[in-house]
Design a protein around this motif. Structure first.
Motif, PDB file in Angstrom:
ATOM      1  N   ASN A  23     -91.403  -9.490 -65.242  1.00 23.47           N
ATOM      2  CA  ASN A  23     -92.211  -8.522 -64.491  1.00 23.47           C
ATOM      3  C   ASN A  23     -93.346  -7.978 -65.347  1.00 23.47           C
ATOM      4  N   LEU A  24     -94.015  -8.851 -66.081  1.00 25.10           N
ATOM      5  CA  LEU A  24     -95.064  -8.415 -66.995  1.00 25.10           C
ATOM      6  C   LEU A  24     -96.441  -8.859 -66.525  1.00 25.10           C
ATOM      7  N   SER A  25     -97.430  -8.076 -66.861  1.00 26.48           N
ATOM      8  CA  SER A  25     -98.855  -8.393 -66.808  1.00 26.48           C
ATOM      9  C   SER A  25     -99.619  -7.959 -65.560  1.00 26.48           C
ATOM     10  N   ALA A  26     -99.032  -7.157 -64.669  1.00 22.67           N
ATOM     11  CA  ALA A  26     -99.780  -6.695 -63.486  1.00 22.67           C
ATOM     12  C   ALA A  26    -100.449  -5.344 -63.759  1.00 22.67           C
ATOM     13  N   LEU A  27    -101.699  -5.204 -63.292  1.00 24.51           N
ATOM     14  CA  LEU A  27    -102.443  -3.954 -63.477  1.00 24.51           C
ATOM     15  C   LEU A  27    -103.280  -3.640 -62.237  1.00 24.51           C
ATOM     16  N   PRO A  28    -103.353  -2.364 -61.833  1.00 17.01           N
ATOM     17  CA  PRO A  28    -104.320  -1.971 -60.804  1.00 17.01           C
ATOM     18  C   PRO A  28    -105.623  -1.573 -61.490  1.00 17.01           C
ATOM     19  N   ARG A  29    -106.700  -1.526 -60.753  1.00 19.95           N
ATOM     20  CA  ARG A  29    -107.962  -1.121 -61.354  1.00 19.95           C
ATOM     21  C   ARG A  29    -108.935  -0.543 -60.315  1.00 19.95           C
ATOM     22  N   ASN A  30    -109.094  -1.195 -59.165  1.00 18.45           N
ATOM     23  CA  ASN A  30    -110.104  -0.780 -58.203  1.00 18.45           C
ATOM     24  C   ASN A  30    -109.479  -0.082 -56.987  1.00 18.45           C
ATOM     25  N   PRO A  31    -110.292   0.607 -56.175  1.00 14.20           N
ATOM     26  CA  PRO A  31    -109.750   1.411 -55.070  1.00 14.20           C
ATOM     27  C   PRO A  31    -108.908   0.607 -54.082  1.00 14.20           C
ATOM     28  N   PRO A  32    -107.844   1.239 -53.562  1.00 11.05           N
ATOM     29  CA  PRO A  32    -107.002   0.594 -52.557  1.00 11.05           C
ATOM     30  C   PRO A  32    -107.672   0.657 -51.184  1.00 11.05           C
ATOM     31  N   VAL A  33    -107.235  -0.187 -50.283  1.00 17.03           N
ATOM     32  CA  VAL A  33    -107.737  -0.170 -48.899  1.00 17.03           C
ATOM     33  C   VAL A  33    -106.581   0.207 -47.986  1.00 17.03           C
ATOM     34  N   LYS A  34    -106.820   1.203 -47.139  1.00 18.11           N
ATOM     35  CA  LYS A  34    -105.773   1.637 -46.213  1.00 18.11           C
ATOM     36  C   LYS A  34    -105.555   0.580 -45.136  1.00 18.11           C
ATOM     37  N   LEU A  35    -104.297   0.445 -44.707  1.00 12.69           N
ATOM     38  CA  LEU A  35    -103.970  -0.511 -43.648  1.00 12.69           C
ATOM     39  C   LEU A  35    -103.712   0.228 -42.340  1.00 12.69           C
ATOM     40  N   ILE A  36    -103.988  -0.439 -41.255  1.00 12.77           N
ATOM     41  CA  ILE A  36    -103.753   0.156 -39.929  1.00 12.77           C
ATOM     42  C   ILE A  36    -102.255   0.438 -39.776  1.00 12.77           C
ATOM     43  N   GLY A  37    -101.927   1.654 -39.380  1.00 15.10           N
ATOM     44  CA  GLY A  37    -100.521   2.009 -39.179  1.00 15.10           C
ATOM     45  C   GLY A  37     -99.806   2.447 -40.441  1.00 15.10           C
ATOM     46  N   GLY A  38    -100.533   2.556 -41.554  1.00 14.12           N
ATOM     47  CA  GLY A  38     -99.920   3.011 -42.801  1.00 14.12           C
ATOM     48  C   GLY A  38     -99.747   1.878 -43.788  1.00 14.12           C
ATOM     49  N   GLY A  39     -99.676   2.253 -45.057  1.00 14.46           N
ATOM     50  CA  GLY A  39     -99.552   1.249 -46.110  1.00 14.46           C
ATOM     51  C   GLY A  39    -100.903   0.934 -46.730  1.00 14.46           C
ATOM     52  N   TRP A  40    -100.851   0.177 -47.811  1.00 19.13           N
ATOM     53  CA  TRP A  40    -102.053  -0.077 -48.608  1.00 19.13           C
ATOM     54  C   TRP A  40    -102.177  -1.545 -48.987  1.00 19.13           C
ATOM     55  N   ALA A  41    -103.406  -1.995 -49.052  1.00 18.48           N
ATOM     56  CA  ALA A  41    -103.728  -3.252 -49.722  1.00 18.48           C
ATOM     57  C   ALA A  41    -104.385  -2.840 -51.033  1.00 18.48           C
ATOM     58  N   VAL A  42    -103.686  -3.061 -52.136  1.00 17.75           N
ATOM     59  CA  VAL A  42    -104.196  -2.623 -53.443  1.00 17.75           C
ATOM     60  C   VAL A  42    -104.617  -3.852 -54.245  1.00 17.75           C
ATOM     61  N   PRO A  43    -105.914  -3.981 -54.535  1.00 17.32           N
ATOM     62  CA  PRO A  43    -106.315  -5.121 -55.368  1.00 17.32           C
ATOM     63  C   PRO A  43    -105.821  -4.929 -56.796  1.00 17.32           C
TER      64      PRO A  43
END
Lengths: 396, 199
Positions: A192-212
């Protein structure tokens, strides 16, 4: 004494029945997830801010941590809460990957003043909460929920530097005052190594996120983290945006529920911001193509203005340092025109722009300046147009 | 980490330590001393942290087949009835090696651009292709059970463990395979193939 028969000698009917049970039990996780599967790609929710009543150019910027003694402050993230207040988080310490790095937080309320930055997570607290050794912390990302809760993703490093990182999730029910015990998201099978967030997330219809997000282990590549807050643990999964050879740190800008563009930091040596598109709500992405925005391995962030035009914050410094931070504008995402320079100073660093669109139609932005400061900037489309009219930077 | 996941990881680490110590401490009391030693290593801080903290930092998920292999090996060494016979061990190695071959290259960013085989383990993310994965594992399990191979039940246990989310991971793959099990399986398969070629 009779010898008990081996299971392979049992009657065929019994073995067939047991085999059917085994088949059904192993298939059960897939069968039981059908409802969640129908909600997996609900489409992007578009922010629809009101166009500002005053069409006068507006630009403002200030340092959020002007007196910070820390040698490194980086990777700022910004969120607008339902009451219009702002929250900012970043990581700070003696250096990237250092043991004293903490996740810093500051908020701006109705009085328009930033609260004194304070550490909301340090490695000792995260280590104790997650029953595991933590070497350092990094890249935070704020997720403002519609019900007023504030989600937070941040990186913890297990070993080495960024390739030893993984993403953790926490929530605040009181606008950042207190935070729940962080939970690790498992996004990769190799430790479970090497994942990082960096840029703004996008909201999804009905709740939840698409996070690049992106990975940087053997190869750096972009992914989409599909995240939904649930009662016990957040439901998290990732899908691939590209392979491990060319681009990373995606910035995603939707144009409809189904369509979006992604802008990437270049890792192929082409020297341009790369752009790809999705027409199925982020499930699949086209191969990245070079845009006209220069990029020499530095973070970019893009945003759609209320009038539909795209704006991109980027560095085009060719030195080892990121000596400037500029804005470019485009109508199609491929052909861009540089309109303004937000910061420029030889030998200094201006990096990791992070932009969101406020509900008043103004762009709100944070970026790292001179390695030690987090700068907040706010401007409107009229100011962008004014810069464009001046033609200061010319066409690129 | 939630309590159940923490207990699972600590149990797996205990079994791994017990398995290692069992190879050093032989004789009548070997198992007892090995168990005490494993428990001690689990509790005593190493460089300021319990051993499980160090393991969890780099290997948060331990697959059910690896735990089954450890239990079977420890039981066999303790003189108990063998849980895994040669054919179960063979099935276990082949399954681990195939899973490693399918899973790890794409997790490193290699292979197809928009395809990551690890994502198939989130059953809600990709209906059609993940059905193929779950179907293949279910079929493997059913065939093994039909043939009286106990490794088929290990796959069933992995599925039950997933349904109860005994690990941090929400990905089905992490209940079937982990890097240590995969590495051991690849080596064991290489040895099996080497022997077959020699014969």
């Amino acid at each position: 004494m009779t010898q008990r028969p081996a299971s392979s000698q049992w009657p065929a009917a019994l073995r067939l029945m047991l085999a059917a049970v085994a088949f059904a039990v192993v298939l059960a996780p897939w069968l039981l997830s059908r409802k969640a599967a129908r909600e997996a790609f609900p489409g992007f929710e578009l922010s629809s801010p009101s166009i500002p009543a005053d069409a006068q150019p507006f630009f403002f910027n200030e340092e959020i941590n002007p007196t910070s003694p820390q040698a490194k402050a980086h990777s700022g993230t910004l969120a607008e809460l339902p009451d219009g207040s702002l929250a900012v988080a970043w990581y700070a310490g003696s250096g990237e990957g250092a043991r004293d790095v903490t996740i810093q937080f500051s908020a701006r309320g109705a009085d328009g003043k930033w609260s004194a930055p304070r550490a909301i997570f340090d490695r000792a607290a995260v280590s104790a909460a997650m029953d595991r050794y933590v070497l350092s912390l990094g890249n935070p990302l704020l997720l403002p929920e519609s019900d007023g809760k504030l989600g937070l993703l941040f990186v913890s490093i297990a070993a080495g530097k960024w390739s030893g990182s993984s993403i953790n999730y926490s929530v605040s029910n009181d606008r950042g005052e207190t935070w729940t015990s962080p939970q690790k998201l498992t996004l990769n099978p190799l430790g479970n190594l090497s994942a990082l967030p960096r840029n703004p997330p996008v909201k999804l219809i009905g709740g939840g996120w698409a996070v690049p997000i992106y990975e940087e282990f053997l190869g750096r590549f972009p992914e989409m983290l599909w995240l939904r807050a649930e009662d016990t643990a957040p439901r998290a999964a990732v899908s691939r945006m590209d392979d491990g050879m060319t681009v990373f740190q995606p910035s995603v800008v939707p144009s409809s529920a189904e369509n979006a563009l992604a802008f990437y930091r270049d890792d192929s040596g082409i020297g341009r911001v790369m752009v790809s598109e999705s027409s199925d709500a982020g499930r699949n992405w086209s191969k990245g193509q070079p845009s006209t925005v220069p990029n020499f391995d530095s973070g970019v962030c893009a945003l759609r203005l209320p009038d539909g035009r795209l704006i991109c914050a980027f560095n085009d410094s060719t030195s080892r340092k990121r000596e400037n931070l500029r804005l470019a504008i485009s109508s199609d995402g491929k052909s861009w025109r540089t309109v303004a320079t937000l910061a420029e100073e030889r030998g200094e660093n201006f990096a990791y722009p992070y932009m969101i669109l406020g509900r008043d139609g103004r762009v709100r932005m944070v970026y790292s300046a001179r390695d030690t400061r987090i700068v907040y900037a706010e401007f409107n489309a009229a100011w962008v147009d004014a810069q464009l009219a001046r033609g200061e930077e010319g066409v690129r | 980490m939630n309590t159940v996941a923490s207990i699972w990881l600590a149990s797996a680490l205990f079994l791994l330590l017990l398995w290692l110590l069992q190879r050093l401490l032989r004789g009548r009391w070997g198992l007892l001393f090995s168990a005490l030693g494993a428990a001690l290593l689990l509790i005593v801080p190493i460089l300021g942290h319990p051993a499980r903290y160090w393991v969890a930092a780099l290997a948060g998920n331990v697959s059910v087949p690896l735990v089954a292999l450890l239990v079977a090996s420890i039981a066999a060494r303790a003189g108990l009835s063998p849980l895994f016979r040669a054919r179960e061990r063979r099935a276990c190695w082949i399954f681990g090696a195939v899973a490693a071959f399918v899973l790890y290259p794409s997790a490193l960013g290699l292979g197809l651009r928009n395809f990551d085989s690890y994502a198939l383990g989130w059953p809600w993310l990709d209906s059609a292709v993940s059905l193929a994965l779950f179907g293949a594992v279910a079929l493997t399990s059913a065939l093994l059970v039909f043939r009286g191979n106990r490794f088929g039940w290990v796959l069933v246990l992995a599925s039950v463990a997933y349904l109860f989310r005994i690990q941090e991971s929400q990905n089905f793959w992490d209940y079937l395979v982990d890097p240590l099990y995969a590495a051991v399986s690849l080596v064991a398969c290489a040895v099996l193939i080497g022997r077959r070629l020699k014969d």
